[in-house]
Design an enzyme around this catalytic site. Structure first.
Site, PDB file in Angstrom:
ATOM      1  N   ILE A   1       0.835  -1.203   0.000  1.00 54.06           N
ATOM      2  CA  ILE A   1       0.000   0.000   0.000  1.00 54.06           C
ATOM      3  C   ILE A   1       0.869   1.252   0.000  1.00 54.06           C
ATOM      4  O   ILE A   1       0.391   2.331  -0.275  1.00 54.06           O
ATOM      5  CB  ILE A   1      -0.980   0.041   1.201  1.00 54.06           C
ATOM      6  CG1 ILE A   1      -0.227   0.116   2.522  1.00 54.06           C
ATOM      7  CG2 ILE A   1      -1.947  -1.110   1.169  1.00 54.06           C
ATOM      8  CD1 ILE A   1      -1.097   0.612   3.661  1.00 54.06           C
ATOM      9  N   ASP A   2       2.150   1.086   0.315  1.00 55.21           N
ATOM     10  CA  ASP A   2       3.011   2.258   0.502  1.00 55.21           C
ATOM     11  C   ASP A   2       3.441   2.952  -0.787  1.00 55.21           C
ATOM     12  O   ASP A   2       3.872   4.098  -0.752  1.00 55.21           O
ATOM     13  CB  ASP A   2       4.269   1.847   1.268  1.00 55.21           C
ATOM     14  CG  ASP A   2       3.983   1.638   2.742  1.00 55.21           C
ATOM     15  OD1 ASP A   2       2.907   2.053   3.191  1.00 55.21           O
ATOM     16  OD2 ASP A   2       4.839   1.063   3.434  1.00 55.21           O
TER      17      ASP A   2
HETATM   18  O1  LIG Z   1       0.832  -4.684   9.971  1.00 55.91           O
HETATM   19  P1  LIG Z   1       2.109  -4.036  10.349  1.00 55.91           P
HETATM   20  O2  LIG Z   1       3.232  -4.991  10.361  1.00 55.91           O
HETATM   21  O3  LIG Z   1       1.992  -3.192  11.570  1.00 55.91           O
HETATM   22  O4  LIG Z   1       2.467  -3.129   9.149  1.00 55.91           O
HETATM   23  C1  LIG Z   1       2.353  -1.747   9.090  1.00 55.91           C
HETATM   24  C2  LIG Z   1       3.282  -1.298   8.024  1.00 55.91           C
HETATM   25  O5  LIG Z   1       3.002  -1.949   6.816  1.00 55.91           O
HETATM   26  C3  LIG Z   1       2.744  -1.010   5.815  1.00 55.91           C
HETATM   27  O6  LIG Z   1       1.362  -0.830   5.794  1.00 55.91           O
HETATM   28  C4  LIG Z   1       3.172  -1.462   4.440  1.00 55.91           C
HETATM   29  O7  LIG Z   1       2.636  -2.722   4.213  1.00 55.91           O
HETATM   30  P2  LIG Z   1       2.568  -3.368   2.776  1.00 55.91           P
HETATM   31  O8  LIG Z   1       3.835  -2.955   2.090  1.00 55.91           O
HETATM   32  O9  LIG Z   1       2.462  -4.821   3.058  1.00 55.91           O
HETATM   33  O10 LIG Z   1       1.358  -2.847   2.107  1.00 55.91           O
HETATM   34  C5  LIG Z   1       3.415   0.237   6.298  1.00 55.91           C
HETATM   35  O11 LIG Z   1       2.900   1.425   5.833  1.00 55.91           O
HETATM   36  C6  LIG Z   1       3.239   0.159   7.755  1.00 55.91           C
HETATM   37  O12 LIG Z   1       4.288   0.816   8.349  1.00 55.91           O
END
Ligand SMILES: O=P(O)(O)OC[C@H]1O[C@](O)(COP(=O)(O)O)[C@@H](O)[C@@H]1O
Ligand SMILES: Nc1ncnc2c1ncn2[C@@H]1O[C@H](COP(=O)(O)OP(=O)(O)O)[C@@H](O)[C@H]1O
Length: 380
Positions: free
Chosen positions: A136-137
């Protein structure tokens, strides 16, 4: 993500391949057994509208080790798997590349240990890899969009719009924390699309005098008659010294200095859930199909590729080149080379940042002069 899974499965079957799901990411590849399951045409029916991924995802420390990779290689050989599509971020893609590099030596070791036969060693001499970027980033260099980012944005904008009604009615200031531990894309484009008055992103930390700048910005907006203020803060926001800036800190600054009624909303995992947007579904379909095509055309000499979006085209680029560029952003941020970090993040990121700054740099003096002038004109 499910759109990509569906596309890979169906394109593979369409081209005559036997396709497997590897469930729970690399963990499933290491564990084998029920985690590696044949995918049928109908296995991916009615999944395109679902959030997340039907095959699951997991972080897997074991896969980073030689032992873990040996187990994974054995499981793949046992199933006769010769081509893999990996969907993930730079970590997953780095892992895929490392695995492929070690492939020949992994098979040699399996043969020495009598875990595979001489025939298998020969038959599975080569492993093809194609990557898809799911996050999503939107933090991967070389692609305009990663799968999932647009859906998260929709969710955030919906939330801002909802909050804005309360903020407007009660003349409040809202601080909204959005995801992005190391990347400010979501925060930045949300700030643009949600008319935020101030944004905190990790790549372009706010100046040391951000307290004054923020308060003066918020006061200016209120002085022009605005009834609400929205501030967006990325989860990974930092100051120029690299120290985290939290929503609580920002709230304290506003309350102490401006005595504004200020609330914090942390969107958290809501951003990652729900149905994928039309854009993400189409992206997943196109990228999945392209990844399978890339595998079908791969030779022993070809480098692993990652399928990315360039303009409106799904294109293949060398996997490790983009992983290295992505890692260079993290390095630049670590070294506090902020301008470089923004530049490396990509042209579009830099333009979004510039545009945001221009659209929010209105000076109260200029505005009041302009309003006085138009009032005078209307009077005559
Ligand atoms: O579920 P978690 O491990 O707390 O993940 C949060 C982190 O994952 C992210 O959403 C990114 O995840 P993705 O790359 O899997 O989409 C970051 O923005 C955030 O810092
Ligand atoms: N250098 C590496 N070698 C082998 N596997 C790796 C490597 N880096 C990451 N991985 C594997 O990829 C998985 C996902 O990486 P991670 O960084 O957690 O997520 P993302 O793919 O979103 O960047 C890790 O749990 C690990 O199994």
């Amino acid at each position: 993500m499910n759109a990509a899974v569906r596309s890979v499965v169906r394109m593979g079957i369409y081209l005559g391949c036997k396709v497997y799901f590897i469930k729970e990411g690399y963990q499933g590849m290491v564990d084998g057994g029920k985690h590696i399951e044949e995918a049928r045409w109908s296995s991916v029916s009615s999944i395109i509208h679902k959030g997340g991924t039907i095959i699951g995802s997991a972080r897997c420390k074991e896969f980073i080790t030689r032992e873990g990779q040996l187990k994974a290689a054995k499981n793949l050989v046992d199933k006769g798997i010769t081509d893999i599509v990996v969907i993930g971020g730079d970590g997953s893609l780095t892992g895929a590349n490392a695995f492929r590099r070690s492939w020949a030596s992994l098979l040699d070791e399996l043969l020495t240990k009598n875990l595979i036969t001489q025939d298998q060693r020969k038959k599975y001499n080569h492993l093809n890899i194609a990557g898809l970027v799911g996050s999503i980033d939107n933090d991967f260099c070389g692609t305009d969009m990663t799968i999932g980012s647009d859906s998260a944005l929709h969710r955030i904008i919906e939330a801002i719009d909802a909050i804005a009604y309360t903020a407007y009615s009660h003349q409040r200031t809202f601080i909204m924390e959005v995801m992005g531990r190391h990347c400010g894309y979501l925060a930045l484009v949300t700030a643009l699309a949600g008319e935020a008055d101030y944004v905190f992103v990790p790549e372009d930390p706010v100046p040391v005098d951000w307290h004054q700048q923020l308060c003066s910005k918020l006061s200016q907006e209120r002085a022009t008659g605005q009834r609400l203020n929205i501030i967006i803060v990325a989860e990974g926001a930092i100051d120029r010294k690299g120290q985290p800036i939290t929503a609580q800190q920002i709230r304290k600054v506003i309350v102490d200095n401006l005595h504004q009624d200020t609330r914090i909303t942390v969107l958290g995992h809501v951003q990652r859930g729900g149905s994928p947007s039309a854009f993400d579904r189409i992206l997943g379909c196109r990228m999945g199909a392209e990844a399978v095509m890339a595998l079908m055309e791969a030779t022993e000499e070809s480098e692993p590729v990652v399928v990315t979006l360039n303009g409106n085209q799904a294109v293949r680029i060398p996997l490790m080149e983009s992983v290295k560029r992505t890692q260079a952003v993290a390095q630049a941020m670590k070294e506090k080379k902020w301008e470089l970090a923004v530049e490396l993040r990509g042209y579009s990121f830099g333009r979004n940042l510039q545009t945001y700054k221009m659209l929010t740099s209105c000076r109260i003096e200029r505005l009041l002069i302009w309003e006085k002038f138009t009032n005078l004109q209307n009077a005559y």
